[in-house]
Design an enzyme around this catalytic site. Structure first.
Site, PDB file in Angstrom:
ATOM      1  N   CYS A  52      89.951 127.951 -20.863  1.00 34.55           N
ATOM      2  CA  CYS A  52      89.717 127.462 -19.432  1.00 34.55           C
ATOM      3  C   CYS A  52      89.222 126.083 -19.548  1.00 34.55           C
ATOM      4  O   CYS A  52      89.257 125.621 -20.661  1.00 34.55           O
ATOM      5  CB  CYS A  52      89.173 128.578 -18.714  1.00 34.55           C
ATOM      6  SG  CYS A  52      87.267 128.761 -18.804  1.00 34.55           S
ATOM      7  N   ASN A  99      84.740 127.026 -19.727  1.00 32.74           N
ATOM      8  CA  ASN A  99      84.159 128.082 -20.795  1.00 32.74           C
ATOM      9  C   ASN A  99      83.095 128.799 -20.292  1.00 32.74           C
ATOM     10  O   ASN A  99      82.337 129.194 -20.857  1.00 32.74           O
ATOM     11  CB  ASN A  99      83.975 127.586 -22.068  1.00 32.74           C
ATOM     12  CG  ASN A  99      83.887 128.587 -23.254  1.00 32.74           C
ATOM     13  OD1 ASN A  99      83.053 128.718 -24.011  1.00 32.74           O
ATOM     14  ND2 ASN A  99      84.591 129.774 -23.033  1.00 32.74           N
ATOM     15  N   CYS A 132      83.770 130.588 -16.767  1.00 35.19           N
ATOM     16  CA  CYS A 132      84.192 131.951 -15.990  1.00 35.19           C
ATOM     17  C   CYS A 132      85.342 132.662 -16.407  1.00 35.19           C
ATOM     18  O   CYS A 132      85.265 134.000 -16.853  1.00 35.19           O
ATOM     19  CB  CYS A 132      84.784 131.135 -14.588  1.00 35.19           C
ATOM     20  SG  CYS A 132      83.263 130.350 -13.724  1.00 35.19           S
ATOM     21  N   ARG A 133      86.506 132.076 -16.574  1.00 32.68           N
ATOM     22  CA  ARG A 133      87.746 132.894 -16.821  1.00 32.68           C
ATOM     23  C   ARG A 133      87.764 133.017 -18.586  1.00 32.68           C
ATOM     24  O   ARG A 133      87.908 134.487 -18.889  1.00 32.68           O
ATOM     25  CB  ARG A 133      89.132 132.082 -16.599  1.00 32.68           C
ATOM     26  CG  ARG A 133      89.153 131.827 -14.960  1.00 32.68           C
ATOM     27  CD  ARG A 133      90.002 130.895 -14.753  1.00 32.68           C
ATOM     28  NE  ARG A 133      89.895 129.385 -15.274  1.00 32.68           N
ATOM     29  CZ  ARG A 133      90.749 128.417 -15.068  1.00 32.68           C
ATOM     30  NH1 ARG A 133      91.905 128.691 -14.542  1.00 32.68           N
ATOM     31  NH2 ARG A 133      90.323 127.071 -15.380  1.00 32.68           N
ATOM     32  N   SER A 134      87.652 132.146 -19.220  1.00 32.09           N
ATOM     33  CA  SER A 134      87.883 132.745 -20.973  1.00 32.09           C
ATOM     34  C   SER A 134      86.788 133.545 -21.217  1.00 32.09           C
ATOM     35  O   SER A 134      86.951 134.203 -22.084  1.00 32.09           O
ATOM     36  CB  SER A 134      87.960 131.070 -21.722  1.00 32.09           C
ATOM     37  OG  SER A 134      86.932 130.197 -21.551  1.00 32.09           O
ATOM     38  N   ASP A 141      90.569 129.562 -10.943  1.00 30.19           N
ATOM     39  CA  ASP A 141      89.353 129.140 -11.259  1.00 30.19           C
ATOM     40  C   ASP A 141      88.489 129.750 -10.213  1.00 30.19           C
ATOM     41  O   ASP A 141      88.569 129.475  -9.019  1.00 30.19           O
ATOM     42  CB  ASP A 141      89.213 127.683 -11.666  1.00 30.19           C
ATOM     43  CG  ASP A 141      87.919 127.613 -12.153  1.00 30.19           C
ATOM     44  OD1 ASP A 141      86.798 128.508 -12.006  1.00 30.19           O
ATOM     45  OD2 ASP A 141      87.479 126.374 -12.390  1.00 30.19           O
TER      46      ASP A 141
END
Length: 147
Positions: free
Chosen positions: A7, A10, A12-14, A117
């Protein structure tokens, strides 16, 4: 198979994607990274940690890192969280063969191709991201994508 989740920062999402895939199968080596250097060395966002923990997944010890050129050789599949990250990764990829490894994590989702995000959202944004990633990664475990 080695899988990299990517993301922007690095945090939140990944990290969630990394934790989810690790929880679903031990047949993959999984890591995560960001295209930007905003949060190097930091733990995931507390809201990502909390959302993961609600599902029995511990991601608190992950540390943010930035994508490096070697990642394109080390990983078999590189999942981008959204089209912007996908384009950044393709610009970073050293060769066309490396570009073939890069996929949108939601490329098979009929409703959206982007994991939003949740950084500026509340807990509901992180729950929504978790659900999107959980479904996509369950599908991936059942039918791994090879470049």
């Amino acid at each position: 198979m080695k899988v990299l989740m990517v993301c922007l920062g690095n945090i939140c999402r990944s990290p969630l994607a990394e934790g989810i895939l690790k929880s679903k199968s031990d047949q993959f080596f999984v890591d995560s990274a960001g295209t930007a250097d905003y949060h190097l060395g930091k733990a995931p966002d507390p809201r990502s940690i909390l959302e993961a923990s609600k599902h029995g997944i511990d991601i608190k010890d992950q540390k943010a890192r930035q994508v490096v050129p070697d990642d394109f050789d080390r990983f078999d599949v590189i999942f981008a969280m959204d089209p912007s990250v996908l384009e950044d990764l393709k610009q970073m990829a050293p060769t066309d063969a490396h570009k073939e490894k890069i996929k949108l994590i939601l490329e098979n989702n009929p409703k959206t191709n982007a994991v939003p995000d949740p950084y500026y959202d509340g807990p509901e944004g992180f729950a929504f991201v978790y659900d999107l990633l959980d479904k996509a990664l369950e599908d991936f475990v059942q039918n791994p994508v090879f470049p």
